[in-house]
Design a protein around this motif. Structure first.
Motif, mmCIF file in Angstrom:
data_model
loop_
_atom_site.group_PDB
_atom_site.id
_atom_site.type_symbol
_atom_site.label_atom_id
_atom_site.label_comp_id
_atom_site.label_asym_id
_atom_site.label_seq_id
_atom_site.Cartn_x
_atom_site.Cartn_y
_atom_site.Cartn_z
ATOM 1 N N ALA A 1 -15.359 45.401 77.594
ATOM 2 C CA ALA A 1 -16.016 45.216 76.304
ATOM 3 C C ALA A 1 -15.761 46.408 75.384
ATOM 4 O O ALA A 1 -15.495 46.239 74.181
ATOM 5 C CB ALA A 1 -17.515 45.012 76.510
ATOM 6 N N ASP A 2 -15.813 47.638 75.935
ATOM 7 C CA ASP A 2 -15.542 48.839 75.134
ATOM 8 C C ASP A 2 -14.088 48.871 74.681
ATOM 9 O O ASP A 2 -13.794 49.270 73.532
ATOM 10 C CB ASP A 2 -15.856 50.098 75.945
ATOM 11 C CG ASP A 2 -17.340 50.248 76.230
ATOM 12 O OD1 ASP A 2 -18.140 49.661 75.470
ATOM 13 O OD2 ASP A 2 -17.682 50.929 77.209
ATOM 14 N N PRO B 1 -9.632 45.607 68.565
ATOM 15 C CA PRO B 1 -10.063 44.235 68.255
ATOM 16 C C PRO B 1 -8.943 43.196 68.304
ATOM 17 O O PRO B 1 -9.223 42.005 68.452
ATOM 18 C CB PRO B 1 -10.642 44.359 66.838
ATOM 19 C CG PRO B 1 -10.049 45.624 66.284
ATOM 20 C CD PRO B 1 -9.862 46.532 67.445
ATOM 21 N N LEU C 1 -12.162 46.299 74.084
ATOM 22 C CA LEU C 1 -11.993 45.314 73.010
ATOM 23 C C LEU C 1 -12.643 45.784 71.713
ATOM 24 O O LEU C 1 -12.158 45.469 70.618
ATOM 25 C CB LEU C 1 -12.596 43.975 73.447
ATOM 26 C CG LEU C 1 -11.801 43.213 74.514
ATOM 27 C CD1 LEU C 1 -12.574 42.003 75.015
ATOM 28 C CD2 LEU C 1 -10.449 42.782 73.960
ATOM 29 N N GLU C 2 -13.714 46.538 71.838
ATOM 30 C CA GLU C 2 -14.359 47.058 70.630
ATOM 31 C C GLU C 2 -13.455 48.060 69.922
ATOM 32 O O GLU C 2 -13.389 48.089 68.686
ATOM 33 C CB GLU C 2 -15.697 47.719 71.007
ATOM 34 C CG GLU C 2 -16.511 48.150 69.790
ATOM 35 C CD GLU C 2 -17.876 48.683 70.172
ATOM 36 O OE1 GLU C 2 -18.536 49.284 69.286
ATOM 37 O OE2 GLU C 2 -18.285 48.506 71.338
ATOM 38 N N ARG C 3 -12.739 48.873 70.712
ATOM 39 C CA ARG C 3 -11.811 49.842 70.125
ATOM 40 C C ARG C 3 -10.488 49.205 69.714
ATOM 41 O O ARG C 3 -9.768 49.740 68.876
ATOM 42 C CB ARG C 3 -11.531 50.976 71.130
ATOM 43 C CG ARG C 3 -12.742 51.828 71.451
ATOM 44 C CD ARG C 3 -12.336 53.100 72.165
ATOM 45 N NE ARG C 3 -11.594 52.831 73.384
ATOM 46 C CZ ARG C 3 -12.137 52.666 74.578
ATOM 47 N NH1 ARG C 3 -13.462 52.725 74.703
ATOM 48 N NH2 ARG C 3 -11.399 52.432 75.647
ATOM 49 N N LYS D 1 -17.629 39.363 78.727
ATOM 50 C CA LYS D 1 -16.957 40.610 78.361
ATOM 51 C C LYS D 1 -15.961 40.398 77.219
ATOM 52 O O LYS D 1 -15.405 41.367 76.699
ATOM 53 C CB LYS D 1 -16.221 41.197 79.565
ATOM 54 C CG LYS D 1 -17.123 41.590 80.735
ATOM 55 C CD LYS D 1 -17.987 42.787 80.417
ATOM 56 C CE LYS D 1 -18.785 43.225 81.651
ATOM 57 N NZ LYS D 1 -19.663 44.380 81.370
ATOM 58 N N GLY D 2 -15.702 39.130 76.862
ATOM 59 C CA GLY D 2 -14.791 38.848 75.757
ATOM 60 C C GLY D 2 -13.376 38.566 76.191
ATOM 61 O O GLY D 2 -12.442 38.653 75.367
#
Length: 481
Positions: A68-69, A75, A71-73, A97-98
């Motif tokens: 998840a982290d 996108p 993917l946040e960094r 988790k995406g």
């Protein structure tokens, strides 16, 4: 036009990294591999992948942790999760988790490469790249996710970086040439020729001329010097199919070529240096041919450096439907009517003994694509066009015979009427037969769960769950207990 990109593959199994990496590189992608979360973190910064393929169980932690982290960094990144823990919880966690896609192990290589293409297509669409069109998929030559095929994949992975001779064993129709093609197309010789020769299809007196070439005037009809298969395969791979049918005199000359690396044409005197990888295949039992004096033992040892045994289709039934749908899709891509497979037809296919193996299944799907008038192939269509139930007795699956016998017994002993729903009948029969079958199989292999799972055609996790459900203890299921 295909969207290509940078792919990071994270798995602590080197064989998976090699096979997946080579398959993706063949499609034009840049690929790097990592074996741990720490290596993944380092490459995320330096490599900047477009797609991350990561296993869940890694040596230093849970591969889902940190996704998840990431993917946040990043996108625009798409993540594909692989896991041998084929549980609903794992799939849900991957989604939460995406992850773009979740594939349980053992996975099918075609399915994984399609997922990568889809992931890159999604990224291209998000960037407004309207020139991508449909993303074609170059089908890899092998299809299957059964434990038996996973072992084949692992062996292939181990031989890609070397030139050891390989002997592919298996019944007719199991796909021995496809294994040879996969080793060549994924290996370091992939830019050079792949030449195949079938010993059983060539007159005995012409085999040496075909293999080693001939000079002008060497025999009647030899009007000019002609290169043999060894010379034509220079730098690449020579596939010697049906090696068990090679005449003894040709075996002697082949052994000499393998020992010296030089070929002398029929009628010639000057040797030619050749550099080829040898992959041989047979459906015969070569040790028996050696004992009968029909195959050279020293040649056998030269060829059998790395053996690859292909299982018959009846021993990898979990692949039957995957292969059937694959062949229907391929037929549609070749211009035949597109067909779908109904669930009842799939069950009927699973019950067939497949004496012709994968080749028989492929031919069957092609016939159905052409001859079936319906878009969905049902069991009734299958029975009408291919009278499976009226086939020879020795080609009826033992499982099918067992089910028929137990069904009759269950009707008498348990009072199960023929008007009851088929699902209920199936469940009742399973509850009676399955624990007995599990006990017998485990007892025959002295409680070894890995061997038992292989004999039953299921994975070890499924076997463990069944043992728990039925309250069976494998330690007590030993010979003589």
């Amino acid at each position: 036009m295909r969207a290509s990109g940078a792919i990071l593959v994270v798995d602590d199994d080197p064989a998976i990294c090699v096979v997946v990496g080579e398959a993706l590189r063949r499609q034009g992608h840049k690929v790097k591999t990592a074996a741990s979360i720490r290596e993944r973190a380092a490459l995320m910064d330096s490599f900047s992948p477009d797609v991350l393929i990561t296993d869940v169980m890694l040596p230093d932690g849970d591969g889902l942790d940190g996704v998840a982290d990431i993917l946040e960094r990043n996108p625009d990144l798409n993540v594909i999760i692989l896991s041998a823990q084929n549980t609903l919880n794992t799939a849900i966690r991957a989604t939460e988790k995406g992850a773009f896609e979740y594939l349980p192990k053992p996975f099918d290589l075609n399915e994984l490469t399609r997922a990568v293409s889809d992931a890159l297509g999604t990224r291209a669409a998000a960037e407004g790249a309207d020139d991508q069109g449909d993303l074609p998929h170059d089908g890899l030559p092998l299809v299957g996710r059964s434990p038996a095929m996973q072992e084949v994949y692992r062996t292939i992975a181990r031989v890609l970086s070397n030139d050891l001779s390989i002997l592919v064993l298996g019944e007719s129709g199991t796909g021995k040439e496809l294994v040879a093609e996969a080793i060549h197309s994924l290996g370091k010789r992939r830019t050079k020729p792949f030449i195949a020769i079938n010993m059983a299809a060539i007159p005995r007196e012409l085999i040496e001329a075909e293999l080693f070439g001939y000079e002008k005037g060497a025999f009647t009809g030899a009007h000019a010097r002609t290169a043999g298969k060894f010379e034509k395969a220079q730098g690449g791979t020579l596939f010697l199919d049906e090696i068990g049918d090679m005449p003894m005199e040709a075996q002697t000359r082949l052994l000499r070529v393998l020992q010296s690396g030089e070929v002398t044409t029929v009628g010639g005197s000057k040797p030619v240096r050749v550099n080829v990888r040898i992959i041989a295949a047979t459906n015969k039992h070569l040790p028996q041919l050696i004992e009968d004096g029909r195959f050279r033992q020293d040649l056998y040892y030269r060829l059998n450096v790395v053996p690859i045994a292909l299982p018959p289709l009846r021993e990898r039934r979990e692949d039957v439907i995957l292969l059937a749908r694959h062949f229907l899709e391929r037929a549609a891509q070749d211009g035949l009517p597109r067909k779908a497979l109904a669930d009842d037809a799939a069950q009927l296919l699973m019950a067939w003994h497949w004496p012709g193996n994968v080749r028989e299944l492929q031919n069957m799907m092609q016939r159905l694509s052409v001859l079936s008038r319906e878009n969905v192939i049902t069991a009734d269509i299958l029975r009408h066009m291919l009278p499976i139930e009226h086939g020879p007795a020795d080609t009826i699956a033992p499982t099918d015979q067992l089910v028929h016998a137990v069904r009759d017994w269950a009707k008498r002993q348990l009072g199960i009427g023929i008007t009851r729903p088929q699902r209920a009948l199936h469940d009742d029969l399973l509850a009676v037969v399955e624990p007995v079958l599990l006990e017998e199989v485990l007892s025959s292999v002295d409680g070894n769960q890995i061997r038992a799972a292989g004999l039953l055609g299921i994975n070890r996790n499924t076997l463990r769950k069944k043992l728990t459900d039925y309250g069976l203890d494998p330690l007590q299921l030993r010979m003589g207990d």
